[in-house]
Scaffold this motif. Structure first.
Motif, short mmCIF file in Angstrom:
data_model
loop_
_atom_site.label_atom_id
_atom_site.label_comp_id
_atom_site.label_asym_id
_atom_site.label_seq_id
_atom_site.Cartn_x
_atom_site.Cartn_y
_atom_site.Cartn_z
N TRP A 255 0.81 -1.22 0.00
CA TRP A 255 0.00 0.00 0.00
C TRP A 255 0.85 1.27 0.00
CZ3 TRP A 255 0.77 3.51 3.86
CH2 TRP A 255 1.35 3.04 5.06
N PHE A 256 2.13 1.13 0.37
CA PHE A 256 3.01 2.29 0.47
C PHE A 256 3.65 2.66 -0.88
CE2 PHE A 256 6.85 4.59 1.90
CZ PHE A 256 6.27 5.46 2.80
N ALA A 257 3.40 1.87 -1.92
CA ALA A 257 4.07 2.10 -3.20
C ALA A 257 3.84 3.51 -3.73
CB ALA A 257 3.61 1.06 -4.21
N HIS A 258 2.62 4.01 -3.57
CA HIS A 258 2.32 5.38 -4.05
C HIS A 258 3.22 6.39 -3.35
CE1 HIS A 258 0.17 9.07 -5.00
NE2 HIS A 258 0.08 9.31 -3.72
N PHE A 259 3.36 6.25 -2.04
CA PHE A 259 4.15 7.22 -1.29
C PHE A 259 5.64 7.09 -1.61
CE2 PHE A 259 0.32 6.42 1.25
CZ PHE A 259 -0.16 7.71 1.36
N ALA A 260 6.11 5.85 -1.80
CA ALA A 260 7.51 5.63 -2.13
C ALA A 260 7.88 6.27 -3.46
CB ALA A 260 7.82 4.14 -2.17
N GLY A 261 6.91 6.37 -4.37
CA GLY A 261 7.17 6.94 -5.69
C GLY A 261 6.93 8.43 -5.79
N LEU A 262 6.55 9.08 -4.70
CA LEU A 262 6.26 10.51 -4.76
C LEU A 262 7.48 11.31 -5.21
CD1 LEU A 262 4.25 11.27 -1.48
CD2 LEU A 262 3.38 11.35 -3.82
N ASP A 263 7.28 12.18 -6.18
CA ASP A 263 8.29 13.17 -6.54
C ASP A 263 7.73 14.52 -6.14
OD1 ASP A 263 10.71 14.14 -7.60
OD2 ASP A 263 9.72 14.62 -9.50
N ASN A 264 8.22 15.04 -5.01
CA ASN A 264 7.54 16.15 -4.36
C ASN A 264 8.50 17.24 -3.88
OD1 ASN A 264 5.58 16.55 -1.33
ND2 ASN A 264 5.27 17.57 -3.28
N PRO A 265 9.40 17.73 -4.76
CA PRO A 265 10.24 18.85 -4.32
C PRO A 265 9.34 20.02 -3.92
CG PRO A 265 10.28 18.68 -6.70
CD PRO A 265 9.58 17.44 -6.19
N ALA A 266 9.64 20.65 -2.80
CA ALA A 266 8.74 21.70 -2.28
C ALA A 266 9.55 22.87 -1.75
CB ALA A 266 7.84 21.13 -1.19
N ASP A 267 9.04 24.04 -1.97
CA ASP A 267 9.71 25.27 -1.57
C ASP A 267 9.01 25.89 -0.37
OD1 ASP A 267 11.79 27.28 -2.29
OD2 ASP A 267 10.06 28.61 -2.46
N SER A 268 9.75 26.67 0.42
CA SER A 268 9.16 27.37 1.56
C SER A 268 9.65 28.81 1.66
CB SER A 268 9.48 26.63 2.87
OG SER A 268 10.88 26.53 3.08
N ALA A 269 10.11 29.36 0.53
CA ALA A 269 10.68 30.72 0.56
C ALA A 269 9.66 31.75 1.03
CB ALA A 269 11.21 31.08 -0.82
N TRP A 270 8.42 31.65 0.52
CA TRP A 270 7.40 32.62 0.92
C TRP A 270 7.08 32.47 2.39
CZ3 TRP A 270 2.46 32.19 2.94
CH2 TRP A 270 1.70 33.37 2.98
N THR A 271 6.96 31.23 2.86
CA THR A 271 6.67 30.97 4.28
C THR A 271 7.76 31.57 5.16
OG1 THR A 271 5.45 28.95 3.80
CG2 THR A 271 6.40 29.15 6.00
N ARG A 272 9.01 31.35 4.80
CA ARG A 272 10.12 31.86 5.60
C ARG A 272 10.11 33.38 5.66
NH1 ARG A 272 15.15 27.78 5.20
NH2 ARG A 272 14.06 25.92 4.46
N ALA A 273 9.87 34.01 4.50
CA ALA A 273 9.86 35.47 4.46
C ALA A 273 8.68 36.05 5.23
CB ALA A 273 9.83 35.94 3.01
N THR A 274 7.52 35.41 5.12
CA THR A 274 6.31 35.91 5.76
C THR A 274 6.34 35.75 7.27
OG1 THR A 274 5.01 35.40 3.78
CG2 THR A 274 3.79 35.71 5.83
N LEU A 275 6.83 34.60 7.73
CA LEU A 275 6.79 34.29 9.16
C LEU A 275 8.11 34.56 9.88
CD1 LEU A 275 4.94 30.83 9.11
CD2 LEU A 275 3.95 33.14 9.21
N GLY A 276 9.18 34.82 9.13
CA GLY A 276 10.49 34.91 9.76
C GLY A 276 10.94 33.56 10.31
#
Length: 296
Positions: A255-276
């Motif tokens: 059942w974990f095959a979907h999660f193992a195959g995730l390609d999910n690069p994610a950015d947090s630049a806006w979050t860092r700038a907004t929240l410090g």
């Protein structure tokens, strides 16, 4: 202020509770049992009996507070779609009790944007998404559309640290059982990650910036190749890491095959700038080596 916190006994919620208390907040925490209530009381919270399927208790808890952080979720992946629909109803119930102008944070995941390139906070859930977890963001957006200060906090696939019982421990169990730390194909798909203490701090900071429809990414590491994660697991267990073709990967991960195959690069630049927000906890590979992942 008084904050109603769901999931306070969970992996992230148990880090968030002391974070909120240290900042001077009063925490009303959802408790599913007498045992949980006692533990939450000992941790400095005021327990509120109920669960995520008890919509009346959720509405009452939200009405008794000045803000809501919904960090709870039913982690039963054998009934994932059903759990997601329960979350939809829970979010609506929390919103029904939310005071005018009060902030509310709803938990979601960057995995909703997997496969679409670099995930950004400005992106909503794609209309083509078939991920049942979209229910959480749809419920949050429905409340935000009425002007309520409901924002979304997206977690990466790996929120790590001592006591982790999520995806990485599951991969370690699989590797132990099969004798190989497998990865699908070339293992180049990327998993973002964050330490639980950094995630907890972000939730606290986001309360003051919860504008209707805002989305925050709790991403400290943009993306670790799954192959590198598998190799670290293999080294920790003293077993080989190996590439698995599609049919073998499906059998290996189940059942974990979907999660193992995730390609999910994610950015947090806006979050860092907004929240410090500046994450300073250990990275995922460092935690694998030092946080007890291979004990027992």
């Amino acid at each position: 202020m008084r904050i109603f916190l769901t999931g306070a006994s969970g992996f992230i919620g148990s880090a968030l509770l002391p974070e909120l208390l240290a900042a001077g907040h009063d925490v009303l925490a959802l408790a599913r049992s007498d045992t949980a209530a006692e533990a939450l009381r000992a941790g400095g919270a005021t327990p509120h009996r109920g669960d995520l399927a008890d919509t009346a208790s959720l509405t009452a808890g939200a009405a008794a507070a000045e803000a809501v952080i919904h960090a709870g979720f039913i982690h039963d992946f054998s009934r994932f779609a059903e759990s997601c629909e329960t979350d939809r109803q829970a979010i609506a119930a929390l919103g029904a009790g939310l005071a005018e102008g009060a902030p509310m944070l709803v938990t979601s995941g960057t995995a909703l944007l997997a496969g679409g390139g670099l995930a950004l906070e400005s992106q909503g859930v794609p209309a083509s998404s078939r991920n049942p977890r979209r229910a959480s963001e749809e419920a949050a957006d429905a409340l935000a559309a009425t002007g309520q200060r409901v924002a979304v906090v997206r977690l990466p696939p790996s929120v790590h640290g001592a006591g982790d019982h999520g995806f990485v421990p599951h991969l370690i169990r699989l590797a132990r059982e099969t004798g190989v730390a497998g990865y699908p194909g070339d293992g180049a798909n990327l998993w973002p990650a964050v330490h639980r203490a950094d995630a907890a701090r972000l939730f606290r900071l986001a309360l003051d910036h919860a504008t209707p429809g805002a989305r925050f990414h709790t991403v400290a590491e943009r993306g670790l190749p799954f192959r590198v994660l598998a190799e670290a697991i293999g080294a920790g267990l003293g077993i080989p890491a190996a590439s698995l073709p599609p049919a073998e990967a499906a059998a290996h991960f189940g059942w974990f095959a979907h999660f193992a195959g995730l390609d999910n690069p994610a950015d947090s630049a806006w979050t860092r700038a907004t929240l410090g927000w500046q994450p300073d906890g250990p990275g995922l590979l460092q935690d694998l080596a030092t946080a007890g992942y291979f004990d027992g």
